[in-house]
Design a protein around this motif. Structure first.
Motif, PDB file in Angstrom:
ATOM      1  N   ASP A  30       6.409  -6.841  -3.497  1.00  0.00           N
ATOM      2  CA  ASP A  30       6.960  -6.432  -4.790  1.00  0.00           C
ATOM      3  C   ASP A  30       7.890  -7.457  -5.429  1.00  0.00           C
ATOM      4  O   ASP A  30       8.406  -7.219  -6.521  1.00  0.00           O
ATOM      5  N   LYS A  31       8.161  -8.563  -4.763  1.00  0.00           N
ATOM      6  CA  LYS A  31       8.974  -9.632  -5.359  1.00  0.00           C
ATOM      7  C   LYS A  31       8.464 -10.970  -4.848  1.00  0.00           C
ATOM      8  O   LYS A  31       8.517 -11.242  -3.650  1.00  0.00           O
ATOM      9  N   TRP A  32       7.995 -11.809  -5.761  1.00  0.00           N
ATOM     10  CA  TRP A  32       7.457 -13.116  -5.378  1.00  0.00           C
ATOM     11  C   TRP A  32       7.679 -14.080  -6.530  1.00  0.00           C
ATOM     12  O   TRP A  32       8.211 -13.708  -7.578  1.00  0.00           O
ATOM     13  N   TYR A  33       7.331 -15.334  -6.305  1.00  0.00           N
ATOM     14  CA  TYR A  33       7.709 -16.390  -7.244  1.00  0.00           C
ATOM     15  C   TYR A  33       6.536 -17.330  -7.520  1.00  0.00           C
ATOM     16  O   TYR A  33       5.636 -17.496  -6.679  1.00  0.00           O
TER      17      TYR A  33
ATOM     18  N   GLU B 204      10.178 -15.497 -11.459  1.00  0.00           N
ATOM     19  CA  GLU B 204      10.273 -14.353 -10.555  1.00  0.00           C
ATOM     20  C   GLU B 204       9.412 -13.227 -11.090  1.00  0.00           C
ATOM     21  O   GLU B 204       9.431 -12.922 -12.281  1.00  0.00           O
TER      22      GLU B 204
ATOM     23  N   ASP C 176       6.850  -9.356   1.477  1.00  0.00           N
ATOM     24  CA  ASP C 176       7.361  -8.436   0.470  1.00  0.00           C
ATOM     25  C   ASP C 176       6.426  -8.540  -0.730  1.00  0.00           C
ATOM     26  O   ASP C 176       6.420  -9.541  -1.435  1.00  0.00           O
TER      27      ASP C 176
ATOM     28  N   THR D 106      13.750 -18.108 -13.642  1.00  0.00           N
ATOM     29  CA  THR D 106      15.013 -17.970 -12.907  1.00  0.00           C
ATOM     30  C   THR D 106      15.720 -19.301 -12.697  1.00  0.00           C
ATOM     31  O   THR D 106      16.930 -19.329 -12.468  1.00  0.00           O
TER      32      THR D 106
ATOM     33  N   ASP E 207       8.269  -9.135 -10.361  1.00  0.00           N
ATOM     34  CA  ASP E 207       8.613  -7.896  -9.660  1.00  0.00           C
ATOM     35  C   ASP E 207       7.484  -6.881  -9.766  1.00  0.00           C
ATOM     36  O   ASP E 207       7.710  -5.722 -10.082  1.00  0.00           O
TER      37      ASP E 207
ATOM     38  N   ARG F 186       6.156 -16.791  -1.646  1.00  0.00           N
ATOM     39  CA  ARG F 186       6.363 -15.390  -1.288  1.00  0.00           C
ATOM     40  C   ARG F 186       7.586 -15.213  -0.395  1.00  0.00           C
ATOM     41  O   ARG F 186       7.975 -16.131   0.329  1.00  0.00           O
ATOM     42  N   ASP F 187       8.148 -14.032  -0.445  1.00  0.00           N
ATOM     43  CA  ASP F 187       9.211 -13.652   0.492  1.00  0.00           C
ATOM     44  C   ASP F 187       8.511 -13.110   1.729  1.00  0.00           C
ATOM     45  O   ASP F 187       8.151 -11.940   1.803  1.00  0.00           O
TER      46      ASP F 187
END
Length: 392
Positions: free
Chosen positions: A257-260, A309, A255, A295, A311, A55-56
């Motif tokens: 809404d953006k994670w991996y 990735e 965050d 990615t 979103d 996660r970010d």
């Protein structure tokens, strides 16, 4: 008897069927070289693999904190500058809070003594609310009823604060009572002197739960992540800075809404390509489906590490670090028969029959089914359906 002379056209007529047969059979004969064609094909892929969620997130740490007073609610959205928690640093002691509570109990008892037989309906109502919520709290703790314990705790705190403020605003003109309130103020000031207000440094979702990997699994270290690192996390083994985070971490802001997602698999079983979009589901969360884009891809020691990735809102995976991901994809791409693929200096490719001897064009093999391989040229648009390939 005179022999009849055989004319040249007899040999021509005889050769025509042989030429036609040769042209028909030529692709199936091996004379050292041949040719085939590039075409399009489709295939589907689905596989379950162990994975790691990255996660970010930013972690707030404090090595001097001895007590945390939580202001923000768990897993709620916060904005930069919002108060998240009050941190009480070294020098603070729980005995300070105990003495404050004792003083407040003395204030309450003395108020009752001053009131004597006077009926204060507002105070009675506030105390009744405290009694009712206290009973709810007790029943939840002893599992006699079901409900949201956090909500009941907040209701009880609110009820006690309301009674405290009512007593303060309606205090009688009495020397001893005044001294008790001065004592309360002094004790509050002593406690507040050790308090630091911690505010959010960014927008996101706040969580007070840490797993120890927050300093290792970050966006800044994403490119340095190796298949061995991912396998270690899946096995529950600590990485370089794990203990530091657990010792001093207070909360994290994520965050959502953006994670991996990082996945490691045998290179023989799977060949992901950057830019491919998969559908991803996690075991135990089958009602959630995410669109995940590759990615980065890293190959080492027979394993392939792919980073996806995503979103979309992370939802309940805010607390998930590892799991088993089901990845599925429907492929439609260029294809050749397997005998058209060659390995040249460690690179897989085809010999495009555009000049005598052909031109070697590197490709990625997306998937092999039977004697057909779906391919993607390393250089975009360098291959087209219908082009001839050389079979050497």
């Amino acid at each position: 008897m005179r022999r009849r002379r055989v004319k040249a056209r007899f040999f021509i007529f005889l050769a025509i069927p042989l030429i036609v047969a040769f042209l028909i059979l030529r692709p199936h004969l091996n004379f050292g070289s041949g040719e085939d064609y590039i075409f399009t094909s489709t295939a589907s892929y689905q596989q379950q693999m162990p994975c790691v969620i990255i996660r970010d997130e930013s972690v707030t740490e404090s090595s001097a904190t001895v007590r945390v007073e939580y202001i923000a609610k768990e897993s709620t959205e916060v904005a930069a500058g919002d108060t998240i928690a009050n941190l009480f640093t070294t020098g603070y002691s729980e005995s300070l809070l105990t003495k404050l509570e004792t003083t407040r109990q003395n204030i309450q008892s003395y108020h009752r003594a001053l009131l004597g037989t006077i009926v204060d309906s507002d105070l009675n109502r506030l105390e009744t609310i405290i009694d009712i919520v206290s009973l709810d709290f007790k029943n939840l703790v002893t599992q006699q009823t079901r409900g949201n314990l956090q909500t009941v705790v907040e209701q009880l705190e609110t009820a006690m604060v309301n009674r405290q403020e009512y007593l303060r605003q309606n205090k009688r003109d009495d020397t001893k009572l005044t001294q008790l309130y001065e004592e309360e103020t002094s004790r509050l000031n002593s406690i507040q002197s050790w308090r630091q207000i911690s505010t959010a440094g960014r927008d996101g979702v706040v969580s007070f739960y840490l797993d120890g990997y927050e300093s290792d699994l970050t966006l800044a270290l994403l490119d340095a992540l190796s298949p061995t690192d991912v396998q270690s996390v899946i096995s529950g083994e600590p990485l370089a800075h794990s203990k530091d985070v657990l010792a001093n971490g207070v909360y994290r802001i994520v965050d959502q809404d953006k994670w991996y997602v990082a996945v490691v698999e045998s290179a023989e079983k799977w060949n992901p390509v950057v830019g491919q979009e998969y559908f991803l589901q996690l075991e135990g969360f089958e009602d959630l489906s995410y669109a995940a884009t590759v990615t980065s891809v890293q190959k080492a020691s027979g394993s392939v590490l792919a980073i996806f990735e995503i979103d979309q809102p992370i939802g309940p995976l805010l607390y998930q670090r590892t799991g088993r991901a089901t990845l599925s994809i429907s492929l439609q791409s260029l294809a050749v028969r397997n005998h058209a693929l060659y390995n040249k200096d460690g690179q897989i490719g085809i010999w495009l029959y555009d000049v005598p001897g052909g031109t070697f064009v590197p490709v990625e093999v997306l998937k092999t089914e039977g004697n057909i391989s779906l391919i993607q040229p390393m250089v975009e648009s360098s291959l087209q359906p219908g082009q001839r390939v050389l079979i050497k």
